[in-house]
Motif scaffolding. Structure first.
Motif, PDB file in Angstrom:
ATOM      1  N   THR A  63       0.842  -1.189   0.000  1.00  0.00           N
ATOM      2  CA  THR A  63       0.000   0.000   0.000  1.00  0.00           C
ATOM      3  C   THR A  63       0.882   1.245   0.000  1.00  0.00           C
ATOM      4  N   ALA A  64       0.269   2.419  -0.116  1.00  0.00           N
ATOM      5  CA  ALA A  64       1.038   3.679  -0.172  1.00  0.00           C
ATOM      6  C   ALA A  64       1.753   3.955   1.148  1.00  0.00           C
ATOM      7  N   VAL A  65       1.138   3.623   2.279  1.00  0.00           N
ATOM      8  CA  VAL A  65       1.737   3.854   3.595  1.00  0.00           C
ATOM      9  C   VAL A  65       2.955   2.951   3.765  1.00  0.00           C
ATOM     10  N   GLU A  66       2.826   1.673   3.352  1.00  0.00           N
ATOM     11  CA  GLU A  66       3.947   0.745   3.471  1.00  0.00           C
ATOM     12  C   GLU A  66       5.097   1.163   2.573  1.00  0.00           C
ATOM     13  N   ILE A 118      10.569   3.545   2.009  1.00  0.00           N
ATOM     14  CA  ILE A 118      11.455   4.592   1.459  1.00  0.00           C
ATOM     15  C   ILE A 118      12.154   5.318   2.600  1.00  0.00           C
ATOM     16  N   SER A 119      11.449   5.613   3.627  1.00  0.00           N
ATOM     17  CA  SER A 119      12.061   6.297   4.776  1.00  0.00           C
ATOM     18  C   SER A 119      13.081   5.406   5.477  1.00  0.00           C
ATOM     19  N   LEU A 120      12.856   4.091   5.531  1.00  0.00           N
ATOM     20  CA  LEU A 120      13.793   3.155   6.120  1.00  0.00           C
ATOM     21  C   LEU A 120      15.063   3.056   5.280  1.00  0.00           C
TER      22      LEU A 120
END
Length: 169
Positions: A154-157, A162-164
């Protein structure tokens, strides 16, 4: 007007020459009803001409010829019936032949139906076995990993991933 009497007199006039009494009665009826017999003159003239014809001569052996023709017709119909008697249902041979043909047709149809049924059964089993093939053990071991690859994040995952990645770099 006496229609049945008029019809009777007209019929007599067509068959033979009328007597004076019959002719007088016919004229009396036609005076009351002039349109009762429109072709009267022509038909009376024709009847008179036909009455003048001589009687047709008959042969001296006319009765014998008629009886002979009747006997020939009866004999011919008897021969025809005997020739075809084994084909019709009246004789026991005909009944046996038609019964045998009906039984043979029924058995052939039943055999064809059973063959078709078995073929359809075999096709359905083949289709089921192709669809329901059990996967190998190696594939089942890696099922969790394969299942996560098949799932779209999903977009949140995706944002968390990406942040990780940015933090790790």
């Amino acid at each position: 007007m006496k229609q049945p009497e008029l019809d009777l007199l007209i019929d007599l006039a067509r068959r033979r020459v009328l007597t004076n009494e019959e002719r007088a009665r016919l004229n009396q009826i036609l005076e009351v009803n002039p349109g009762g017999w429109p072709n009267r003159d022509e038909e009376l003239a024709l009847t008179g001409l036909l009455d003048r014809l001589p009687a047709a001569p008959l042969a001296s052996n006319f009765s014998a010829r008629v009886m002979q023709a009747i006997e020939l017709a009866e004999a011919d119909s008897g021969r025809t019936a005997k020739r075809r008697s084994w084909l019709n249902l009246r004789g026991w041979m005909g009944r046996l032949a038609w019964s045998t043909a009906a039984i043979a047709l029924s058995l052939t149809s039943w055999t064809q139906y059973r063959t078709w049924q078995r073929t359809e059964y075999a096709r359905s089993i083949t289709a089921i076995s192709e669809v329901a093939a059990v996967p190998s053990v190696e594939m089942l071991r890696d099922f969790e990993v394969i299942h996560t690859f098949a799932r779209v994040p999903t977009a949140v995952e995706a944002e968390a991933d990406i942040s990780l990645l940015a933090a790790l770099q």
